[in-house]
Design an enzyme around this catalytic site. Structure first.
Site, mmCIF file in Angstrom:
data_model
loop_
_atom_site.group_PDB
_atom_site.id
_atom_site.type_symbol
_atom_site.label_atom_id
_atom_site.label_comp_id
_atom_site.label_asym_id
_atom_site.label_seq_id
_atom_site.Cartn_x
_atom_site.Cartn_y
_atom_site.Cartn_z
ATOM 1 N N LYS A 1 -20.535 -20.377 28.452
ATOM 2 C CA LYS A 1 -21.067 -20.540 27.090
ATOM 3 C C LYS A 1 -20.547 -21.851 26.527
ATOM 4 C CE LYS A 1 -21.649 -15.897 25.227
ATOM 5 N NZ LYS A 1 -21.194 -15.039 24.127
ATOM 6 N N ARG B 1 -30.026 -34.138 30.790
ATOM 7 C CA ARG B 1 -30.454 -32.763 31.120
ATOM 8 C C ARG B 1 -29.433 -32.008 31.972
ATOM 9 N NH1 ARG B 1 -35.463 -35.379 31.890
ATOM 10 N NH2 ARG B 1 -36.824 -35.079 30.101
ATOM 11 N N HIS C 1 -15.389 -8.084 17.442
ATOM 12 C CA HIS C 1 -15.909 -9.369 16.962
ATOM 13 C C HIS C 1 -16.924 -9.251 15.821
ATOM 14 C CE1 HIS C 1 -13.825 -11.050 20.357
ATOM 15 N NE2 HIS C 1 -14.257 -12.274 20.089
ATOM 16 N N ASN D 1 -17.770 -8.300 22.998
ATOM 17 C CA ASN D 1 -17.871 -8.486 21.558
ATOM 18 C C ASN D 1 -17.059 -7.445 20.777
ATOM 19 O OD1 ASN D 1 -19.064 -10.326 19.782
ATOM 20 N ND2 ASN D 1 -20.484 -8.752 19.063
ATOM 21 N N ARG E 1 -22.320 -7.664 28.982
ATOM 22 C CA ARG E 1 -21.468 -8.705 28.403
ATOM 23 C C ARG E 1 -21.215 -8.463 26.916
ATOM 24 N NH1 ARG E 1 -21.796 -15.058 30.139
ATOM 25 N NH2 ARG E 1 -20.317 -15.886 28.650
ATOM 26 N N GLU F 1 -7.828 -11.516 22.279
ATOM 27 C CA GLU F 1 -8.781 -11.364 23.393
ATOM 28 C C GLU F 1 -8.141 -10.593 24.559
ATOM 29 O OE1 GLU F 1 -11.814 -12.247 22.881
ATOM 30 O OE2 GLU F 1 -11.720 -13.825 21.346
ATOM 31 N N HIS G 1 -15.767 -11.572 13.095
ATOM 32 C CA HIS G 1 -16.485 -12.789 12.684
ATOM 33 C C HIS G 1 -16.729 -12.819 11.176
ATOM 34 C CE1 HIS G 1 -18.239 -13.619 16.935
ATOM 35 N NE2 HIS G 1 -17.185 -14.376 16.708
ATOM 36 N N GLU H 1 -25.896 -12.486 28.896
ATOM 37 C CA GLU H 1 -25.633 -11.605 27.765
ATOM 38 C C GLU H 1 -26.847 -10.763 27.370
ATOM 39 O OE1 GLU H 1 -22.571 -12.924 24.965
ATOM 40 O OE2 GLU H 1 -24.026 -12.501 23.401
ATOM 41 N N HIS I 1 -9.011 -17.294 15.182
ATOM 42 C CA HIS I 1 -10.006 -16.397 15.770
ATOM 43 C C HIS I 1 -9.370 -15.088 16.273
ATOM 44 C CE1 HIS I 1 -13.604 -15.080 17.776
ATOM 45 N NE2 HIS I 1 -12.958 -14.986 18.920
ATOM 46 N N LYS J 1 -12.777 -10.718 32.630
ATOM 47 C CA LYS J 1 -13.854 -11.572 32.111
ATOM 48 C C LYS J 1 -14.846 -11.886 33.243
ATOM 49 C CE LYS J 1 -15.713 -14.623 29.146
ATOM 50 N NZ LYS J 1 -15.730 -15.248 27.865
HETATM 51 ZN ZN ZN Z 1 -13.525 -14.136 20.742
#
Ligand code: ZN
Ligand code: ADP
Length: 367
Positions: free
Chosen positions: A148, A126, A253, A250, A246, A190, A257, A242, A269, A232
């Site tokens: 994340k 946990r 993205h 994106n 936040r 980024e 994506h 998020e 990426h 960041k």
């Molecule tokens: Zn990214």
């Protein structure tokens, strides 16, 4: 900015949670670990074979100065291995060495190793502690910060995961010397994004220092990584889970994506984010207040940092790309949350962009 403060403290409701250290070697890692007061526990260094070969033994011997039992687990490199099976390997290793709650995981690698090690740390017993030692440019400025963690599931990127904050992020800039060129350039997707969404002066600084940055000169790298991590930090602190601000990270993205998926991950990426930035900048010109000069300037800057701004001879249509954005996790009640720019350095969340409009913007980058 003359003097670079090489430490950044990430806080939550004004309480410090962890520090990001920016260094030129791993020498201070042992004192960073000592501060965590681990009571003579165990450490498992998780890495991949490309990185481990260069740095795992050195990191192990430095960690050993603070922790008597240190083992290394070397994974296969690449996004294709970022899955539940690999997480099971980490669990098996932890169980076989009888790791318990006071022990620690150390992620030595790029985003793939960092996300998986973080997820194993979030879920084993946990939750146990972990440290990020990011080795790719992308991981240094992006994925190692913010908590994340996760893995891909079926064909869905980062579909299974958890928020779990690291106990420290320790960046050794020297490891960038072994990072392959294409991976290095990918990080600028980024980095340029950070300037575009939050900081016009940083964006201008990147442009005027591109040659020293591209040749990986230490001073420019330190300043760049510090400034990107600061942006960041600012964004994740204001919105740790998020729910709002936040989402600005994106930018580029949503389309990025979709392209990444349609290209079966044959593009990196940051390269896909670059293409997504071009589409988002085009929509910002049409629907926000971004000027045509700013739009052109953004494309020039991406090219300056060796990133793609268009795609030729692809087997998919702009319609497919627009449709796939519907599957993006960043949807809210069926509405696409699209990040646009008012101007360079000022991003906002838009909920009015239609699939048709996305399709037209993507059309312009498929030549
Ligand atoms: Zn990214
Ligand atoms: P990212 O960090 O871009 O999310 P990865 O974790 O897959 O993605 O890292 C990109 C690739 O670069 C992988 O093949 C990884 O093994 C390799 N890599 C990462 N950091 C280094 C480094 N400092 N030296 C050599 N190879 C590296």
């Amino acid at each position: 900015m003359d003097i670079i403060n090489k430490e950044l403290i990430i806080t939550k409701e004004d309480n410090p949670i962890y520090t990001i250290y920016i260094e030129n070697n791993y020498n201070k890692l042992s004192s960073v670990i000592d501060k965590l007061q681990l009571e003579h526990g165990k450490a498992l260094i998780v890495t991949d074979s490309n990185i481990g070969i260069h740095y795992a033994q050195e990191v192990k011997s430095i960690v050993n100065q603070s922790i008597p039992f240190v083992e290394i687990l070397t994974l296969e490199p690449g996004e294709a291995n970022k899955n539940i099976e690999t997480i099971q390997k980490i669990y098996h290793t932890l169980i076989s060495y009888q790791f318990d709650r006071k022990d620690i995981l150390i992620a030595l690698g790029g985003g793939v190793v960092g996300d998986m090690t973080g997820f194993a740390a979030a879920t084993y017993l946990r939750g146990i502690r972990f440290i990020q030692l990011p080795t790719s440019l992308l991981a240094m400025v992006d994925s190692s910060i913010g908590g994340k963690t996760g893995v891909d599931y079926l064909s869905y990127k980062n579909m299974v995961g958890a928020f779990h904050q690291p106990s420290a992020v320790y960046i050794n800039l020297q490891v960038l010397n072994t990072l392959p060129e294409r991976e290095y350039y990918s990080g600028f997707g980024e980095i340029i994004k950070h300037g575009l969404i939050k900081d016009k002066s940083y964006y201008r600084w990147l442009k005027s220092n591109s040659s020293s940055i591209l040749s990986r000169e230490n001073e420019s790298l330190t300043e760049m990584i510090y400034r990107s991590c600061s942006i960041k930090k600012q964004v994740v602190e204001s919105d740790p889970h998020e729910n709002g601000e936040r989402a600005l990270l994106n930018f580029g993205h949503t389309v990025g994506h979709s392209i990444e998926k349609q290209l079966n991950f044959s593009y990196l990426h940051g390269e896909c984010v670059s293409l997504g930035i071009v589409a988002a900048a085009q929509l910002s010109y049409e629907h926000g207040n971004l000027s045509i000069d700013e739009l052109e300037d953004i494309k020039e800057t991406l090219k300056q940092f060796k990133l793609p701004v268009c795609l030729s001879n692809v087997s998919f249509s702009s319609k497919i790309i627009a449709q796939t954005t519907r599957n993006d996790k960043k949807m809210e009640a069926g509405q696409i949350k699209f990040i646009l720019l008012h101007s360079i350095g000022a991003a906002y969340i838009d909920k009015t962009i239609t699939e048709q409009e996305i399709e037209s913007a993507v059309q312009l980058i498929l030549i």
